[in-house]
Design a protein around this motif. Structure first.
Motif, PDB file in Angstrom:
ATOM      1  N   GLU A 280       0.829  -1.207   0.000  1.00 54.90           N
ATOM      2  CA  GLU A 280       0.000   0.000   0.000  1.00 54.90           C
ATOM      3  C   GLU A 280       0.864   1.259   0.000  1.00 54.90           C
ATOM      4  N   ALA A 281       2.039   1.210   0.658  1.00 57.95           N
ATOM      5  CA  ALA A 281       2.907   2.399   0.683  1.00 57.95           C
ATOM      6  C   ALA A 281       3.327   2.775  -0.738  1.00 57.95           C
ATOM      7  N   LYS A 282       3.540   1.775  -1.579  1.00 54.59           N
ATOM      8  CA  LYS A 282       3.909   2.061  -2.973  1.00 54.59           C
ATOM      9  C   LYS A 282       2.754   2.756  -3.698  1.00 54.59           C
ATOM     10  N   ARG A 283       1.550   2.339  -3.417  1.00 52.29           N
ATOM     11  CA  ARG A 283       0.386   3.014  -4.028  1.00 52.29           C
ATOM     12  C   ARG A 283       0.277   4.450  -3.511  1.00 52.29           C
ATOM     13  N   ILE A 284       0.548   4.640  -2.220  1.00 54.47           N
ATOM     14  CA  ILE A 284       0.475   5.991  -1.642  1.00 54.47           C
ATOM     15  C   ILE A 284       1.540   6.887  -2.276  1.00 54.47           C
ATOM     16  N   ALA A 285       2.713   6.306  -2.554  1.00 55.55           N
ATOM     17  CA  ALA A 285       3.775   7.084  -3.219  1.00 55.55           C
ATOM     18  C   ALA A 285       3.313   7.517  -4.613  1.00 55.55           C
ATOM     19  N   THR A 286       2.641   6.618  -5.311  1.00 54.89           N
ATOM     20  CA  THR A 286       2.116   6.967  -6.637  1.00 54.89           C
ATOM     21  C   THR A 286       1.085   8.088  -6.521  1.00 54.89           C
ATOM     22  N   LEU A 287       0.208   7.951  -5.527  1.00 49.59           N
ATOM     23  CA  LEU A 287      -0.819   8.980  -5.318  1.00 49.59           C
ATOM     24  C   LEU A 287      -0.174  10.327  -4.989  1.00 49.59           C
ATOM     25  N   ALA A 288       0.838  10.316  -4.112  1.00 47.14           N
ATOM     26  CA  ALA A 288       1.522  11.572  -3.749  1.00 47.14           C
ATOM     27  C   ALA A 288       2.162  12.197  -4.981  1.00 47.14           C
ATOM     28  N   SER A 289       2.657  11.354  -5.886  1.00 48.00           N
ATOM     29  CA  SER A 289       3.279  11.881  -7.103  1.00 48.00           C
ATOM     30  C   SER A 289       2.244  12.573  -7.992  1.00 48.00           C
ATOM     31  N   VAL A 290       1.008  12.095  -7.951  1.00 50.14           N
ATOM     32  CA  VAL A 290      -0.068  12.727  -8.729  1.00 50.14           C
ATOM     33  C   VAL A 290      -0.296  14.164  -8.241  1.00 50.14           C
ATOM     34  N   TYR A 291      -0.132  14.340  -6.923  1.00 49.41           N
ATOM     35  CA  TYR A 291      -0.337  15.669  -6.332  1.00 49.41           C
ATOM     36  C   TYR A 291       0.966  16.467  -6.259  1.00 49.41           C
ATOM     37  N   GLY A 292       2.087  15.865  -6.676  1.00 52.57           N
ATOM     38  CA  GLY A 292       3.375  16.566  -6.620  1.00 52.57           C
ATOM     39  C   GLY A 292       3.843  16.836  -5.204  1.00 52.57           C
ATOM     40  N   VAL A 293       3.520  15.926  -4.286  1.00 51.90           N
ATOM     41  CA  VAL A 293       3.874  16.116  -2.875  1.00 51.90           C
ATOM     42  C   VAL A 293       4.975  15.133  -2.483  1.00 51.90           C
ATOM     43  N   GLU A 294       5.933  15.620  -1.727  1.00 52.24           N
ATOM     44  CA  GLU A 294       7.078  14.814  -1.296  1.00 52.24           C
ATOM     45  C   GLU A 294       6.631  13.751  -0.279  1.00 52.24           C
ATOM     46  N   LEU A 295       7.354  12.648  -0.228  1.00 55.56           N
ATOM     47  CA  LEU A 295       7.034  11.582   0.727  1.00 55.56           C
ATOM     48  C   LEU A 295       8.304  11.210   1.510  1.00 55.56           C
ATOM     49  N   VAL A 296       8.197  11.272   2.825  1.00 55.25           N
ATOM     50  CA  VAL A 296       9.270  10.780   3.708  1.00 55.25           C
ATOM     51  C   VAL A 296       8.579   9.891   4.738  1.00 55.25           C
ATOM     52  N   PRO A 297       8.767   8.571   4.688  1.00 61.04           N
ATOM     53  CA  PRO A 297       7.989   7.710   5.594  1.00 61.04           C
ATOM     54  C   PRO A 297       8.276   7.985   7.069  1.00 61.04           C
ATOM     55  N   HIS A 298       7.240   7.838   7.882  1.00 62.23           N
ATOM     56  CA  HIS A 298       7.451   7.775   9.335  1.00 62.23           C
ATOM     57  C   HIS A 298       8.042   6.401   9.630  1.00 62.23           C
ATOM     58  N   THR A 299       9.126   6.339  10.367  1.00 60.64           N
ATOM     59  CA  THR A 299       9.805   5.059  10.595  1.00 60.64           C
ATOM     60  C   THR A 299      10.136   4.901  12.069  1.00 60.64           C
ATOM     61  N   TRP A 300       9.732   3.784  12.635  1.00 64.91           N
ATOM     62  CA  TRP A 300       9.870   3.570  14.072  1.00 64.91           C
ATOM     63  C   TRP A 300      10.141   2.086  14.269  1.00 64.91           C
ATOM     64  N   GLY A 301      10.465   1.668  15.475  1.00 69.20           N
ATOM     65  CA  GLY A 301      10.487   0.237  15.762  1.00 69.20           C
ATOM     66  C   GLY A 301      11.833  -0.439  15.595  1.00 69.20           C
ATOM     67  N   THR A 302      11.787  -1.715  15.196  1.00 61.64           N
ATOM     68  CA  THR A 302      12.994  -2.540  15.136  1.00 61.64           C
ATOM     69  C   THR A 302      13.681  -2.411  13.771  1.00 61.64           C
ATOM     70  N   GLY A 303      14.754  -3.174  13.613  1.00 65.06           N
ATOM     71  CA  GLY A 303      15.474  -3.193  12.339  1.00 65.06           C
ATOM     72  C   GLY A 303      14.613  -3.683  11.190  1.00 65.06           C
ATOM     73  N   ILE A 304      13.515  -4.392  11.482  1.00 65.05           N
ATOM     74  CA  ILE A 304      12.622  -4.855  10.407  1.00 65.05           C
ATOM     75  C   ILE A 304      11.953  -3.644   9.754  1.00 65.05           C
ATOM     76  N   ALA A 305      11.375  -2.761  10.585  1.00 65.11           N
ATOM     77  CA  ALA A 305      10.709  -1.562  10.058  1.00 65.11           C
ATOM     78  C   ALA A 305      11.723  -0.632   9.391  1.00 65.11           C
ATOM     79  N   ILE A 306      12.904  -0.534   9.971  1.00 64.97           N
ATOM     80  CA  ILE A 306      13.935   0.354   9.401  1.00 64.97           C
ATOM     81  C   ILE A 306      14.357  -0.164   8.024  1.00 64.97           C
ATOM     82  N   ALA A 307      14.548  -1.482   7.919  1.00 66.35           N
ATOM     83  CA  ALA A 307      14.950  -2.059   6.625  1.00 66.35           C
ATOM     84  C   ALA A 307      13.835  -1.889   5.591  1.00 66.35           C
ATOM     85  N   ALA A 308      12.571  -2.083   6.026  1.00 65.61           N
ATOM     86  CA  ALA A 308      11.451  -1.907   5.081  1.00 65.61           C
ATOM     87  C   ALA A 308      11.452  -0.486   4.531  1.00 65.61           C
ATOM     88  N   ALA A 309      11.685   0.484   5.417  1.00 60.41           N
ATOM     89  CA  ALA A 309      11.710   1.893   4.976  1.00 60.41           C
ATOM     90  C   ALA A 309      12.893   2.136   4.034  1.00 60.41           C
TER      91      ALA A 309
END
Ligand code: MG
Length: 389
Positions: A280-309
């Motif tokens: 879903e994050a990839k779809r949200i990135a596509t949507l943000a690109s339609v609006y010309g808005v920058e995306l910087v994910p919120h990232t928290w938690g363990t190395g799993i979440a950090i690696a995903a980001a």
């Protein structure tokens, strides 16, 4: 290929020292992670953002719907999870359970295909990511020495090579202004500085604070106002030169569509482990690109979440494109977190302030089984070699 098991773990780590932000304090870290195993013996790891016990219950609720599915079909499985939870999870923690499973499936798919997740997402768009240090919380609540402690902590991030950092605001306008000034003086003019109010303010207060700290070269003002007040975000944007950021409490592309349509933010910040996973994050990135808005994910938690980001940002398009594109930033929490520091190891490196991925398959993380047992208090009899990867 089939999914044969989905196991979730609630990990808990007591903090040596509590920390506070604009709403309350934390005395422990609690995170739910999930392990998915295929009949081929491959394993994927995922993580949900939010109340760990509730996310674990959510994963257990979803499990019967996807056991036996082909784990390579991440989008098909996402669709099943979405339709099975749609009536209850258009916003909120059940979507974090969906996210955890989705992230684990991408990790598993990468291991099966022997490819890093950023390649599965579509390829490498950059060699380096600029991690920014998140910290500068209100240690001890509101102590007398807070200015000195914050200045020392900020200087320590500069010494570690960070070229950007984010501090908390939300203690009250006058105090916030003083702490922003103190940190800007401690880090000098060349390090990027962001502020995050965790929606502590109303519109009038947020305008006052934004105008007062404009002179300190603030790269963005995050969650100034409660995330429900889209129109107030839009009004604030028109009254300050500081870019406005938000979206860590937003879910699915549908939630982000509301945020984007209302012209509320300059930067959207979906949390991959809450908003619907990498799919879903990839779809949200596509949507943000339609609006010309920058995306910087919120990232928290363990190395799993950090690696995903990190994999997600490696694949993220920079908008607009140009010869010397702006650097893509990634949140890097630096507050005390034994789960983050001990659960995983990775070959990702930070050199000269920049993060560089390896091409290890999947998310490129290795699970420390001793840490998993220690933090989850799980049955040592369940210890098996396959939990390592
Ligand atoms: Mg935030």
């Amino acid at each position: 290929m089939k999914i044969v098991s989905i196991e979730s773990y609630v990990l808990t780590d007591k903090l040596k020292e509590s920390f506070y932000f604009s709403q309350w304090g934390y005395s422990e870290r609690k995170i739910c992670i999930v392990k998915i195993t295929s009949d081929s013996g491959h394993i994927g790891w995922g993580e949900g953002y939010g109340p760990a016990g509730v996310i674990k219950a959510g994963i257990e609720h979803i499990t019967p719907f996807i056991l036996g599915q082909n784990p390579l079909e991440t989008e098909t499985i996402w669709g099943i999870m979405y339709r099975r939870t749609l009536d209850f999870a258009r916003r909120g923690v059940l979507m974090s359970a969906v996210s955890a499973i989705d992230v684990a499936l991408w990790d598993l798919k990468g291991k099966v295909l022997n490819l890093p997740v950023y390649q599965l997402l579509g390829g490498k768009k950059r060699e380096y990511i600029l991690p920014y240090a998140t910290g500068l919380y209100f240690a001890n609540g509101n102590g007398e020495n807070l200015s000195k402690e914050l200045a020392e902590e900020a200087a320590s991030y500069v010494a570690l090579g960070y070229k950007a950092m984010k501090m908390k605001v939300g203690l009250g306008i006058d105090k916030d202004i003083a702490y922003v000034k103190c940190i800007r003086e401690a880090i000098g003019p060349d390090v990027k500085l962001m502020i995050d109010a965790n929606h502590a303010y109303n519109l009038r207060e947020a305008i006052s604070l934004a105008k007062a700290v404009e002179e300190y070269d603030i790269s963005w003002f995050e969650e100034p106002i409660s995330p429900e007040y889209y129109d107030q975000y839009a009004e604030l944007r028109n009254k300050t030169s500081i870019p406005i950021a938000g979206g860590e409490c937003e879910y699915l592309r549908f939630g982000f569509q509301t945020l984007l349509k209302s012209n509320s933010v300059d930067i959207v910040q979906p949390d991959i482990c809450a908003t619907g996973g990498l799919t879903e994050a990839k779809r949200i990135a596509t949507l943000a690109s339609v609006y010309g808005v920058e995306l910087v994910p919120h990232t928290w938690g363990t190395g799993i979440a950090i690696a995903a980001a990190a994999h997600f940002i490696t694949n993220l398009d920079t908008i607009p494109g140009r010869l010397n594109s702006a650097e893509c930033m990634m949140e890097h929490d630096r507050t005390e977190n034994g789960l983050r520091d001990q659960l995983t190891s990775t070959n990702m490196t930070i050199k000269n302030g920049y993060l560089e991925l390896t091409d290890e398959p999947g998310l490129g993380i290795f699970i420390n089984e001793d840490a998993l047992i220690k933090f989850s208090s799980c049955d040592k009899g369940k210890r098996t070699i396959d939990t390592i990867r």
